[in-house]
Design a protein around this motif. Structure first.
Motif, PDB file in Angstrom:
ATOM      1  N   HIS A  38       0.857  -1.188   0.000  1.00  0.00           N
ATOM      2  CA  HIS A  38       0.000   0.000   0.000  1.00  0.00           C
ATOM      3  C   HIS A  38       0.892   1.237   0.000  1.00  0.00           C
ATOM      4  O   HIS A  38       2.043   1.161   0.421  1.00  0.00           O
ATOM      5  N   THR A  39       0.355   2.385  -0.397  1.00  0.00           N
ATOM      6  CA  THR A  39       1.066   3.621  -0.052  1.00  0.00           C
ATOM      7  C   THR A  39       0.747   3.876   1.423  1.00  0.00           C
ATOM      8  O   THR A  39      -0.272   3.400   1.932  1.00  0.00           O
ATOM      9  N   GLU A  40       1.620   4.628   2.100  1.00  0.00           N
ATOM     10  CA  GLU A  40       1.381   4.897   3.528  1.00  0.00           C
ATOM     11  C   GLU A  40       0.005   5.538   3.715  1.00  0.00           C
ATOM     12  O   GLU A  40      -0.728   5.220   4.641  1.00  0.00           O
ATOM     13  N   PHE A  41      -0.332   6.434   2.786  1.00  0.00           N
ATOM     14  CA  PHE A  41      -1.605   7.156   2.893  1.00  0.00           C
ATOM     15  C   PHE A  41      -2.799   6.210   2.735  1.00  0.00           C
ATOM     16  O   PHE A  41      -3.734   6.232   3.515  1.00  0.00           O
ATOM     17  N   SER A  42      -2.755   5.330   1.730  1.00  0.00           N
ATOM     18  CA  SER A  42      -3.932   4.483   1.513  1.00  0.00           C
ATOM     19  C   SER A  42      -4.046   3.364   2.542  1.00  0.00           C
ATOM     20  O   SER A  42      -5.141   2.918   2.853  1.00  0.00           O
ATOM     21  N   LEU A  43      -2.928   2.936   3.129  1.00  0.00           N
ATOM     22  CA  LEU A  43      -3.047   1.935   4.196  1.00  0.00           C
ATOM     23  C   LEU A  43      -3.774   2.530   5.397  1.00  0.00           C
ATOM     24  O   LEU A  43      -4.636   1.897   6.002  1.00  0.00           O
ATOM     25  N   LYS A  44      -3.439   3.774   5.715  1.00  0.00           N
ATOM     26  CA  LYS A  44      -4.120   4.460   6.823  1.00  0.00           C
ATOM     27  C   LYS A  44      -5.617   4.507   6.554  1.00  0.00           C
ATOM     28  O   LYS A  44      -6.438   4.200   7.396  1.00  0.00           O
ATOM     29  N   ASN A  47      -7.191   0.989   6.742  1.00  0.00           N
ATOM     30  CA  ASN A  47      -7.253   0.470   8.107  1.00  0.00           C
ATOM     31  C   ASN A  47      -8.340   1.127   8.925  1.00  0.00           C
ATOM     32  O   ASN A  47      -8.951   0.505   9.773  1.00  0.00           O
ATOM     33  N   THR A  63       4.322  -0.904   3.326  1.00  0.00           N
ATOM     34  CA  THR A  63       4.009   0.383   2.691  1.00  0.00           C
ATOM     35  C   THR A  63       5.244   1.036   2.072  1.00  0.00           C
ATOM     36  O   THR A  63       6.374   0.761   2.459  1.00  0.00           O
ATOM     37  N   LEU A  64       4.961   1.906   1.113  1.00  0.00           N
ATOM     38  CA  LEU A  64       5.963   2.820   0.561  1.00  0.00           C
ATOM     39  C   LEU A  64       5.324   4.207   0.536  1.00  0.00           C
ATOM     40  O   LEU A  64       4.107   4.319   0.346  1.00  0.00           O
ATOM     41  N   PRO A  65       6.107   5.280   0.685  1.00  0.00           N
ATOM     42  CA  PRO A  65       5.524   6.623   0.587  1.00  0.00           C
ATOM     43  C   PRO A  65       5.200   6.957  -0.872  1.00  0.00           C
ATOM     44  O   PRO A  65       5.899   6.498  -1.778  1.00  0.00           O
ATOM     45  N   ASP A  66       4.129   7.743  -1.103  1.00  0.00           N
ATOM     46  CA  ASP A  66       3.766   8.103  -2.488  1.00  0.00           C
ATOM     47  C   ASP A  66       4.441   9.400  -2.940  1.00  0.00           C
ATOM     48  O   ASP A  66       4.243   9.860  -4.061  1.00  0.00           O
TER      49      ASP A  66
END
Length: 442
Positions: A38-44, A47, A63-66
């Motif tokens: 996931h990107t860090e943003f979309s995992l948040k 979740n 995750t990876l940052p976008d």
């Protein structure tokens, strides 16, 4: 060889995350190891929206940052896309190294991406890891996009993807005629179209182009390239891929409604409706005088859903929800029909539920899906706009009454449902293709 270990990277929009998560769960159920990026943003987002279930523990999340700032607007898809392309390729090798180091006996053997994530296949190639594409739209859309160079060469479209004239074309003899006004990149800006052309070249690095469809649904599309492999319909249930909290109370309400009485209205995760049309739709639901469930997504940072409900709207017969457990609604015995934007995920979910469609495409590949629903499979009818470009409340009422009374459409919908679901049963074509793919990945 041990079991295959898949690294799955979806482009972070709901319509891509969903099918790839479902495919990941399917692979995990078959004993493969799956790591989902996931990107860090979309995992948040995912979740906070969904609960956990045991099956989802089978899929490891990383995750990876976008590359965007927290306050940036991620509904600007082009901005998100180019930021990811600039940031992530440099970070992926380290992520792969870390994953491999944590489980030495189970190194990553295959990378699976959705469209816009082809750069990850390039990274994989340099590291000697095989790759595949899971295509979120239909096989027909993928075939159209793969044929862009030929369409430009034949003068059907110009270098910006625009039709040179209004005409019907056929990509291959087995495929239905297509209107050049409705090619799947309709409405793309030149920069995005150029990206798509380049992306299709990059995606050729993937040995297989997996399609969430069945051979019977769109047989002609498979003649375009030997890379195409139908593995659908993907039917796994996943809470973890939803970006919005699902409203489950509507299911209890559905239980109280008469069989085949409820109209379900949803335009997917991206479509935006103008205020005039929004009001007209609201008043149409009153005029129908039938129970309904209408999905009106929570507005995002752009304040896109600042649509006002008209003062005269009662809505007393129905339920308005922010986001819905769509598969459960479509499969409910109370459902009569589905007013849909015809995105591919929704189209497939409607087919697998055997529900008649009212088609209201908004953009991109949805017009192509509508022509399959109405003209090829004949399991729905289109909503027509008036001269001002609006679908009127009278038109909506007329077509709902028409589709609900049409026994032939109902019968064809149920037949198509059985044919489609048979593909993923033991011995079905998609089921065999899945086994073939997993063996290849070893």
């Amino acid at each position: 060889m041990g079991i295959p270990h898949f690294l799955c990277l979806p482009f972070p929009v709901q319509g891509h995350v969903n099918p790839l998560m479902q495919f990941s769960l399917l692979l995990a159920k078959h004993g493969c190891k799956v790591t989902f990026v996931h990107t860090e943003f979309s995992l948040k987002r995912a979740n906070t929206a969904g609960g956990d279930n045991k099956e989802e523990a089978l899929v490891e999340m990383v995750t990876l940052p976008d590359g965007l700032e927290p306050q940036d607007d991620r509904s600007d898809v082009a901005k998100l896309l180019f930021s990811m392309k600039n940031t992530m390729p440099a970070l992926l090798p380290k992520l792969i190294q870390d994953i491999d180091a944590s489980d030495v006996g189970n190194k990553i053997t295959c990378i699976i991406v959705t469209i816009n994530m082809g750069w990850a296949l390039e990274v994989g190639l340099k590291l000697g890891i095989k790759g595949a594409l899971l295509s979120p739209p239909s096989a027909t859309s993928l075939a159209c996009t793969a044929c862009i160079p030929n369409l430009i060469e034949d003068g059907v479209i110009d270098s910006e993807g625009l039709p040179t004239k209004k005409q019907q074309i056929q990509l291959s003899p087995e495929m239905p005629m297509m209107d050049t006004d409705y090619l799947p990149w309709r409405g793309f800006k030149k920069m995005f179209f150029d990206h798509l052309v380049q992306e299709m070249q990059t995606l050729k690095l993937g040995e297989w182009w997996l399609c969430n469809t069945t051979y019977d649904l769109e047989p002609g599309a498979f003649s375009i390239s030997p890379k195409f492999l139908p593995i659908g319909p993907l039917m796994e249930n996943s809470n973890r891929s939803s970006f919005w909290e699902e409203d489950r109370a509507c299911l209890e309400w559905l239980d109280e409604q008469a069989p085949q009485s409820v109209v379900y209205v949803s335009f997917g995760s991206l479509a935006v409706m103008d205020p005039k049309q929004f009001k007209e739709l609201a008043l149409a639901l009153d005029l129908l005088d039938r129970p309904f469930i209408w999905v009106v997504r929570p507005g995002n940072e752009k304040k896109e859903n600042v649509n006002e409900y008209p003062n005269e709207f009662h809505g007393s017969k129905g339920k308005i929800v922010g986001w819905a457990p769509q598969k459960k609604i479509l499969n409910h015995p109370s459902l009569a029909c589905f007013i849909s934007h015809c995105g591919w995920n929704s189209t497939l979910e409607g087919i697998c539920a055997g529900v008649p469609f009212l088609c209201w495409p908004c953009a991109t590949d949805q017009f192509l899906n509508k022509s399959y629903i109405c003209d090829v499979w004949k399991i729905g009818i289109g909503l027509e706009k008036d001269e001002s470009g609006t679908v009127s409340r009278e038109e909506i009422k007329k077509k709902v009454d028409e589709v609900v009374a049409d026994d032939d459409i109902k019968a064809r919908s149920l037949k198509l449902k059985d044919m489609t679901i048979n593909n993923i049963q033991e011995g079905g074509q998609s089921s065999k293709n899945l086994s073939f793919f997993m063996d290849w990945a070893k």
